[in-house]
Write a protein that holds these residues in place. Structure first.
Motif, PDB file in Angstrom:
ATOM      1  N   GLU A 495       0.590  -0.982  -0.577  1.00 49.28           N
ATOM      2  CA  GLU A 495       0.054   0.079   0.210  1.00 49.28           C
ATOM      3  C   GLU A 495       1.139   1.308   0.299  1.00 49.28           C
ATOM      4  O   GLU A 495       0.625   2.289  -0.705  1.00 49.28           O
ATOM      5  CB  GLU A 495      -0.542   0.231   0.978  1.00 49.28           C
ATOM      6  N   SER A 498       2.569   1.218  -4.032  1.00 48.28           N
ATOM      7  CA  SER A 498       1.815   2.747  -4.282  1.00 48.28           C
ATOM      8  C   SER A 498       1.051   4.299  -4.569  1.00 48.28           C
ATOM      9  O   SER A 498       1.250   4.120  -4.948  1.00 48.28           O
ATOM     10  CB  SER A 498      -0.025   1.884  -4.161  1.00 48.28           C
ATOM     11  N   TRP A 577       6.898  -5.504  -7.678  1.00 50.01           N
ATOM     12  CA  TRP A 577       6.220  -5.312  -7.567  1.00 50.01           C
ATOM     13  C   TRP A 577       5.869  -3.892  -8.516  1.00 50.01           C
ATOM     14  O   TRP A 577       4.307  -4.133  -9.372  1.00 50.01           O
ATOM     15  CB  TRP A 577       5.939  -4.036  -5.917  1.00 50.01           C
ATOM     16  N   ARG A 581       2.162  -5.061 -10.460  1.00 50.11           N
ATOM     17  CA  ARG A 581       1.003  -4.076 -10.548  1.00 50.11           C
ATOM     18  C   ARG A 581       0.203  -3.815 -12.062  1.00 50.11           C
ATOM     19  O   ARG A 581      -0.581  -3.950 -12.078  1.00 50.11           O
ATOM     20  CB  ARG A 581       0.952  -2.762 -10.197  1.00 50.11           C
TER      21      ARG A 581
END
Length: 643
Positions: A495, A498, A577, A581
């Motif tokens: 999180e 992001s 990541w 994503r």
């Protein structure tokens, strides 16, 4: 014919005279606003503004038009029927051969859908994506703003064996369980209680109006009822019931409750609760902060008559005690020094260095003005001396909102630049995101400062209430991401990554530089570099230091980050990541991938190596990518526990 062609454009368009009285409105303008051209003629476009129109934006529009400059930006306007809509404006002045403004031409678009999307992003910033419950950032805000009361506690709730459920039934089943559990727990809270999801398998609950007796046990009993009936997973290929259990750690809240220490104590109690589960105990209460501190501090009690008071701090500050410490801001791609941030420090006669959080509360507005003047002069004097030593760089200085209201603010800055012979673009002024630009005086001061050629930065983005419209309205050349954005990077790494990635991209879209603060260790610095954040500062590279030490530090500094190697679990997760994503394969051949070497150095690399190999296929399976991500998240959390 030109007028008819102009009226037929798909975008709303207006033509006004130099006094901004409407001369023409297109049919698209009528379609968007509900106002017919006939009823708008001779009026000012301010008729579209209303109670929700941001005064910062309206002031920026007035300022641009009064100066004969173009304006572009978004503003909340109101249709004839009173309903609001987001309006994207582009206003251009038209001039005759003599350069006199004869008209203004405005093109407008209804961008309500885009703004709704942005509001959705803001909601996501404060809420967990799976359960839609408030997240850690919202929890911190709640703890900082709640009214202190009697008998309050923070509880950390852990779902037992969620990983096993994910492995047995899949991630959709695990997400469904968390959603159901969140709803059940929320239904069992008392009035005034607060529930948040911290990501993964962990929740937090702020319990109000309880004590250590019956009321506490009743509250916890109601929460445990949420898992006393089975959870049902249904879907196209899944119809399954499952029973789970909880572990809980509690910390009593004293006063307003500092989030960091509360969570630390609650987490310690949660670990104790896990250890006590074989004995049938599912929750544990941490010692009160005061109780825990007694033994540590009983031998440190001393006479406090020598502790300086606020007035003493102020007197020392303006009697030669002020010094500007410098913290380097580095290019995270090359390691080069891009600028320094000047930070005020108070040095007492005995050599003790006092941070600003201790002495700023003692200063009134006049003192803050004087602090800015002295700090600015010292900062510019420093970089002038460094020029003579062969070190050329820029400097950033913080400016108080009250100083912007002083009529001599611009003169102070101009005089200091001239006195030290510094090019204006080497000075940056940093405004806190929490700065409320409520007065035209402040906005006009910013205009005058910018006319000198200095740069304007938005400091601590993510700590206050700033909106995208505020970034459009003021001509920032740099935004600084608040260190608070990184507080959960090891408990909620995905999180956090992001959020940082989104803010970095926003900086690129706005054409401004992005600096991330709080790079306190190698893992965080490596993650920021992989995400493409251009600039960074933090203790991992350098602490704030006396100005005279900067040239020697620059000469001896070796940039510790490497683009072809991953040194930390957090860096490895970030590397994976950024492809996961977008469900994109890793771009290099497997043998040359930096993640290959990282995995080989771990104690149990076999399964992870297989999952990683799938990421180098032309169309990687998202399931293996998620399994690799989960493994890396566990490594990140293990690093945090062993630190």
């Amino acid at each position: 014919m030109l007028a008819r062609a102009f009226a037929a454009t798909s975008q709303a368009s207006l033509i006004t005279d130099p006094q901004q009285r409407i001369l023409h409105a297109s049919k698209s303008f009528t379609a968007i606003t509900g106002y017919e051209e006939a009823e708008m003629l001779g009026l000012n476009c301010r008729i579209l503004q209303g109670p929700g129109s941001d005064p910062v934006i309206t002031a920026a529009i007035r300022r641009a038009l009064s100066c004969g400059e173009p304006y572009e930006g978004d503003i909340l306007n109101y249709r004839k029927d009173g309903f609001p809509f987001w309006n994207s404006l582009s206003i251009r002045p038209l001039r005759d051969e003599a350069g006199t403004i004869t008209h203004f031409v405005s093109v407008q678009r209804d961008v309500t859908a885009r703004m709704a999307h942005q509001e959705g992003l803001q909601f996501q910033a404060g809420h967990d994506p799976v359960t839609s419950l408030p997240n850690r950032r919202a929890l911190d805000q709640h703890l900082s703003t709640r009214r202190p009361g009697r008998g309050a506690a923070l509880a950390l709730v852990d779902v037992v064996a969620l990983r096993s459920i994910n492995g047995a039934f899949g991630y959709k089943a695990g997400d469904s369980l968390l959603k159901q559990l969140g709803r059940r727990m929320r239904e069992r809270l008392a009035e005034g209680d607060f529930l948040a999801c911290l990501g993964g398998d962990r929740f937090a609950v702020v319990l109000e109006n309880i004590d250590e007796g019956t009321r506490l046990e009743d509250s916890l009993g109601r929460l445990h009822e949420a898992v006393e009936t089975p959870f049902t997973f249904t879907g196209q290929d899944l119809d399954q019931d499952c029973t789970i259990d909880l572990s809980m750690g509690l910390a009593r809240i004293a006063g307003d409750g500092a989030a960091g220490s509360l969570l630390h104590r609650a987490d310690a109690a949660l670990r104790q609760a896990r250890a006590d589960r074989p004995a049938g105990l599912w929750w544990s209460l941490a010692l009160d902060a005061l109780e825990a501190a007694v033994d540590r501090h009983v031998d440190r009690v001393k006479d406090t008559t020598d502790v300086p008071d606020d007035q003493t701090y102020r007197d020392h500050l303006f009697a030669g005690g002020l010094s500007m410490f410098m913290q380097p801001v580095l290019d995270l791609r090359t390691g080069g020094l891009r600028r320094v941030e000047a930070l005020a420090r108070l040095t007492l006669p005995d050599g003790t260095v006092i941070p600003p959080a201790r002495f700023l509360p003692a200063l009134d507005e006049a003192d803050l003005d004087e602090l800015f003047r002295r700090g600015l002069n010292e900062a510019l004097a420093c970089i002038a001396r460094w020029d003579d030593e062969g070190l050329s760089t820029k400097v950033s200085v913080n400016i108080s909102p009250s100083t912007l209201r002083h009529p001599d603010c611009t003169r102070w800055v101009g005089d200091a630049i001239q006195l030290h012979g510094i090019e204006p673009d080497r000075l940056g002024l940093e405004l806190l995101e929490t700065l409320a630009m409520e007065s035209d005086v402040q906005i006009e001061a910013i205009d005058r400062l910018l006319s000198l050629g200095v740069g304007l930065s938005l400091d601590d983005l993510g700590s206050g209430y700033s909106t995208l419209q505020r970034l459009f309205a003021l001509p920032f050349v740099m935004i600084k991401l608040d260190r608070g954005l990184l507080v959960d990077i090891r408990s909620k790494p995905v999180e956090t990554l992001s959020t940082i990635a989104a803010l970095t991209q926003m900086g690129r879209d706005f054409g401004v530089s992005v600096v991330i603060e709080g790079l306190e260790d190698g893992g965080i610095a490596e993650a920021a570099s992989i995400l493409g954040v251009p600039l960074g500062q933090g203790y991992f590279f350098a602490r704030p230091m006396p100005a005279e030490k900067v040239p020697r530090w620059v000469a001896g500094f070796a940039f510790p980050l490497r683009t072809n190697a991953l040194r930390s679990a957090l860096g490895a997760l970030t590397y994976h990541w950024q492809f996961l994503r977008w469900t994109s394969p890793h771009p290099t051949v497997l043998a040359d991938c930096p993640l290959t070497d990282f995995i080989s150095r771990q104690s149990t690399p076999a399964a992870a190596a297989r999952w990683h190999e799938h990421q180098h296929a032309q169309a990687p399976d998202p399931m293996y990518g998620q399994m690799l991500s989960d493994w890396l998240v566990d490594l990140v959390r293990d690093e945090a526990l062993s630190a």
